[in-house]
Motif scaffolding. Structure first.
Motif, short mmCIF file in Angstrom:
data_model
loop_
_atom_site.label_atom_id
_atom_site.label_comp_id
_atom_site.label_asym_id
_atom_site.label_seq_id
_atom_site.Cartn_x
_atom_site.Cartn_y
_atom_site.Cartn_z
N MET A 194 -0.21 8.71 7.72
CA MET A 194 -1.64 8.61 7.18
C MET A 194 -2.27 7.07 7.30
SD MET A 194 -1.27 11.27 3.99
CE MET A 194 -3.05 11.56 3.85
N ILE A 195 -1.71 6.30 6.99
CA ILE A 195 -2.18 5.02 7.11
C ILE A 195 -2.30 4.91 8.50
CG2 ILE A 195 -1.62 2.57 6.46
CD1 ILE A 195 0.19 3.48 4.31
N ALA A 196 -1.64 4.99 9.37
CA ALA A 196 -1.55 4.43 10.80
C ALA A 196 -2.90 5.41 11.35
CB ALA A 196 -0.33 4.64 11.68
N ASP A 197 -3.11 6.52 10.94
CA ASP A 197 -4.07 7.35 11.39
C ASP A 197 -5.63 7.05 10.74
OD1 ASP A 197 -2.30 8.94 13.06
OD2 ASP A 197 -2.25 10.48 11.46
N LEU A 255 0.97 -1.31 0.02
CA LEU A 255 -0.11 -0.04 -0.13
C LEU A 255 0.81 1.23 -0.01
CD1 LEU A 255 -2.66 1.31 0.16
CD2 LEU A 255 -2.66 1.07 2.62
N ASP A 256 1.91 1.59 0.75
CA ASP A 256 2.54 2.51 0.92
C ASP A 256 3.47 2.76 -0.52
OD1 ASP A 256 4.45 0.37 1.32
OD2 ASP A 256 5.31 1.13 3.16
N SER A 257 3.97 1.73 -1.00
CA SER A 257 4.64 1.82 -2.22
C SER A 257 3.79 2.32 -3.43
CB SER A 257 5.36 0.45 -2.77
OG SER A 257 6.29 0.10 -1.76
N ILE A 316 -8.10 2.76 -4.16
CA ILE A 316 -7.52 3.36 -2.74
C ILE A 316 -8.09 4.72 -2.75
CG2 ILE A 316 -5.46 3.96 -1.61
CD1 ILE A 316 -5.26 1.33 -4.23
N SER A 317 -8.45 5.24 -1.45
CA SER A 317 -9.05 6.45 -1.37
C SER A 317 -8.27 6.85 -0.01
CB SER A 317 -10.58 6.45 -0.89
OG SER A 317 -11.14 5.82 -1.99
N ILE A 372 -7.64 0.66 6.06
CA ILE A 372 -6.45 -0.09 6.42
C ILE A 372 -5.39 0.68 7.00
CG2 ILE A 372 -4.43 -1.28 4.99
CD1 ILE A 372 -7.40 -2.68 4.57
N THR A 373 -4.95 0.10 8.13
CA THR A 373 -4.06 0.76 9.03
C THR A 373 -2.50 0.15 8.90
OG1 THR A 373 -4.73 -0.51 10.73
CG2 THR A 373 -5.81 1.52 10.30
N SER A 374 -2.51 -0.74 7.92
CA SER A 374 -0.83 -1.58 7.80
C SER A 374 -0.32 -0.80 6.44
CB SER A 374 -1.23 -3.05 7.80
OG SER A 374 0.05 -3.50 7.16
N ASN A 375 0.75 -0.29 6.62
CA ASN A 375 1.46 0.14 5.40
C ASN A 375 1.89 -0.91 4.42
OD1 ASN A 375 3.27 -0.34 7.59
ND2 ASN A 375 4.97 0.48 6.18
N ALA A 376 2.09 -2.10 5.09
CA ALA A 376 2.49 -3.21 4.17
C ALA A 376 1.14 -4.06 3.43
CB ALA A 376 3.21 -4.37 5.13
N PHE A 377 0.05 -3.79 3.80
CA PHE A 377 -0.96 -4.25 3.13
C PHE A 377 -0.59 -4.45 1.64
CE2 PHE A 377 -5.38 -4.04 0.79
CZ PHE A 377 -5.79 -5.04 1.45
#
Length: 253
Positions: free
Chosen positions: A197-200, A179-181, A223-224, A210-215
């Motif tokens: 932003m993902i964690a928040d 997701l983060d990539s 993705i919104s 989704i709160t995991s950047n590795a999703f």
């Protein structure tokens, strides 16, 4: 869950139970991304009945939840009580350059509850408001001005509506389909700047928070990201000599 989310969860369960017991299709109001996340969190408890989200067109952000009994024969999408209202300047020569916020503000000034309206999309010559079918007539009768521009409204047959959101192609290589990539590629930001932003809880994939950047994403995922926009993971291509993956995204503009 917040108090509002608990109430929404109970409401959605009640709608599902009503559809099951009465043998009819039942629908919620339009749900925003946070509310869609509540719907997705109920997938196990609602597994006894078929349900779907739909907002009037493919890839809509605000969507209704529909609950359908066994043997429901009508087309699922066409069963949703959604109408499209077109809003055009009465005289395009003197029309202002109106934004999404302008149209939304004009609708709210009529006393309309936001939950009864879906997306507001802008085309070259008009705006299209997706709304509950019971609201279409009210909007057409009462909306006569957006900012200082006089407008005329009319309903559109949903079967004739061929709206496709405008997108911009974004291509590049990533180390993995995380997701983060893909967010970093879509928004031209560093991965580290997006982690917060993902964690928040500001990132949703197909309406689910989704709160995991590795999703890991799948082709076709939407993705919104609150405050940044939306994109679709369209395609994964071949790898490079350095082991990176070529991907194509479609960013909504």
């Amino acid at each position: 869950m917040t108090k509002e989310e608990i109430l929404l969860s109970k409401h959605l369960k009640d709608l599902a139970e009503s559809a099951w017991q009465k043998g009819i299709a039942v629908f919620s109001d339009f749900l925003n991304l946070n509310e869609q996340n509540v719907y997705h969190s109920l997938s196990n408890s609602l597994s006894y009945i078929h349900s779907e989200l739909f907002g009037g067109y493919d890839f809509a952000e605000r969507q209704m939840a529909g609950f359908f009994p066994d043997g429901f024969e009508a087309g699922i999408s066409s069963a949703f009580p959604i109408r499209a209202v077109s809003i055009r300047p009465q005289n395009s020569k003197f029309a202002e350059d109106l934004s999404h916020r302008d149209y939304l503000g004009a609708l709210m000034n009529l006393g309309i509850d936001r939950s009864t309206t879906g997306d507001i999309v802008l085309t070259e010559d008009k705006a299209i408001v997706f709304c509950e079918d019971t609201m279409a007539g009210f909007i057409c009768e009462n909306l006569t001005r957006v900012r200082h521009t006089s407008v005329v409204c009319g309903t559109q047959d949903m079967s004739d509506l061929e709206y496709q959101p405008e997108t911009q192609k974004v291509c590049g290589t990533v180390a993995s389909i995380r997701l983060d990539s893909l967010m970093a590629l879509a928004f031209r930001e560093s991965r580290s700047s997006l982690t917060g932003m993902i964690a928040d809880g500001r990132v949703f994939v197909n309406g689910k928070r989704i709160t995991s950047n590795a999703f890991r994403l799948k082709e076709g995922d939407i993705i919104s990201v609150r405050g940044l926009g939306r994109f679709r993971y369209a395609e994964e291509g071949s790898g490079t000599r350095k082991g990176r993956l070529f991907v194509r995204l479609e960013k909504y503009i």
